[in-house]
Write a protein that holds these residues in place. Structure first.
Motif, PDB file in Angstrom:
ATOM      1  N   ALA A 131      -5.654   1.343  -1.062  1.00 60.01           N
ATOM      2  CA  ALA A 131      -5.590   2.424  -2.054  1.00 60.01           C
ATOM      3  C   ALA A 131      -4.212   3.059  -2.101  1.00 60.01           C
ATOM      4  O   ALA A 131      -3.674   3.314  -3.189  1.00 60.01           O
ATOM      5  CB  ALA A 131      -6.651   3.473  -1.739  1.00 60.01           C
ATOM      6  N   VAL A 177      -1.710   3.305  -5.236  1.00 53.73           N
ATOM      7  CA  VAL A 177      -1.257   4.621  -5.712  1.00 53.73           C
ATOM      8  C   VAL A 177       0.265   4.660  -5.801  1.00 53.73           C
ATOM      9  O   VAL A 177       0.831   5.264  -6.724  1.00 53.73           O
ATOM     10  CB  VAL A 177      -1.778   5.739  -4.790  1.00 53.73           C
ATOM     11  CG1 VAL A 177      -1.057   7.056  -5.056  1.00 53.73           C
ATOM     12  CG2 VAL A 177      -3.268   5.929  -4.986  1.00 53.73           C
ATOM     13  N   GLU A 227      -8.217   2.747  -7.565  1.00 51.02           N
ATOM     14  CA  GLU A 227      -6.755   2.866  -7.582  1.00 51.02           C
ATOM     15  C   GLU A 227      -6.093   1.537  -7.948  1.00 51.02           C
ATOM     16  O   GLU A 227      -5.070   1.524  -8.651  1.00 51.02           O
ATOM     17  CB  GLU A 227      -6.254   3.350  -6.220  1.00 51.02           C
ATOM     18  CG  GLU A 227      -6.753   4.725  -5.809  1.00 51.02           C
ATOM     19  CD  GLU A 227      -6.378   5.814  -6.790  1.00 51.02           C
ATOM     20  OE1 GLU A 227      -5.497   5.591  -7.659  1.00 51.02           O
ATOM     21  OE2 GLU A 227      -6.962   6.915  -6.713  1.00 51.02           O
TER      22      GLU A 227
END
Length: 327
Positions: free
Chosen positions: A250, A254, A309
């Motif tokens: 994730a 991001v 994400e």
């Protein structure tokens, strides 16, 4: 300076209204000491009072790093040192809050000293009118903030017995995401140019930087997540690698979406792509989070976050690949 002053007052009003609500919610769902939850939430929200947007608009990335980012980064390093010496989360969050407040004050002092703020600018009706014109943006930001807390809400409702380890993993993830701010802010100021072809070329280079940064962030979270959990919890909780892995994925995603969305697509006037991909990610992510938690407890929550994400990052990266220079 007048623009900055009105913005600062407007954001301060929003902070005063939303801050207590966020702090109460954090205390209720985070499963941490109330003082720790309150100060960490206040530190996170106080970042919105900083002058990063103003420095980005001025095209002064080095001033942004020195006045806005450096105090917070220094506070994080000092806080980690305090944790290593047995200071606990209370000392860490207090230092983090102090660093955030320092960055806000330093930015405000430097910016306001450079220009005059007349009596007209100080009129509060104008500031309230400004807030009214930004109601849609405020609503969008509020929705994003609500989604940001969905994982903890889902775990608290569906799997409360596993909340503490998950809350710690989620906090590590948020700390890692906050550490991306200097890179994102620097690139936000660097990518835009008066020459559209230069902006396009810079956006492509920034995206490649984001991909590299994503791999670095993934490796750092995967390699240091387990020992960091032991340090942050003062030995009370040690996360399993299986829980750290989805958060590592994730944070890598991001890193890409933050740079590609906020620095690249925005500079290329592709804000709609950013808004739509984020909204779809928030809606789909909420469904995945509650479904994943119901099926696989906190591990399902973590993989739902990672999947969301990755989806947003892929959408924005593909949009950038298809984008053309602004004519």
């Amino acid at each position: 300076s007048p623009y900055y002053y009105r913005s600062l007052i407007a954001r301060a009003l929003l902070f005063v209204v939303s801050g207590p609500v966020a702090i109460i919610a954090s205390i209720a769902i985070a499963g941490l000491d109330p003082a720790v939850a309150a100060m960490s939430t206040a530190a996170y929200l106080a970042q919105s009072l900083g002058g990063s947007w103003f420095f980005v608009g001025q095209g002064r990335p080095y001033r942004l790093l020195l006045l806005d980012t450096a105090p917070r980064l220094l506070a994080i390093l000092i806080g980690i040192g305090a944790l290593a010496m047995g200071g606990g989360l209370l000392a860490f969050t207090a230092i983090l809050l102090a660093g955030t407040v320092s960055s806000v004050l330093l930015s405000a002092i430097v910016i306001l000293r450079e220009g005059s703020v007349d009596a007209t600018t100080r009129r509060h009706p104008q500031i309230l009118q400004l807030l009214g014109t930004q109601r849609h943006a405020i609503a969008t930001t509020s929705s994003a903030s609500v989604y940001a807390n969905m994982p903890l809400i889902a775990v608290s409702i569906i799997a409360p017995e596993a909340r503490d380890p998950f809350a710690l993993a989620f906090k590590l993830y948020n700390y890692a995401a906050a550490a991306l701010a200097p890179m994102v802010q620097f690139l936000q100021a660097w990518v835009p140019s008066d020459d559209p072809s230069t902006t396009y070329a810079r956006a492509r280079r920034a995206a490649l930087t984001a991909l590299l940064g994503g791999f670095v962030a993934f490796g750092a979270m995967l390699g240091f997540g387990v020992p960091a959990s032991t340090i942050l919890s003062t030995g009370q909780i040690t996360l399993e690698l299986g829980m750290v892995l989805p958060f590592a994925i994730a944070i890598g995603a991001v890193t890409v979406s933050q740079v590609v969305g906020l620095a690249c697509l925005t500079a290329l006037d592709r804000r709609t792509v950013v808004a739509v991909s984020t909204a779809i990610g928030a809606l789909g992510g909420t469904i995945l989070i509650f479904g994943g938690t119901a099926l696989m407890s906190t591990l399902g929550t973590a993989w739902a976050i990672a999947s969301t994400e990755v989806f947003v990052a892929l959408c924005q990266f593909v949009a950038l690949r298809r984008a053309q220079p602004i004519s």
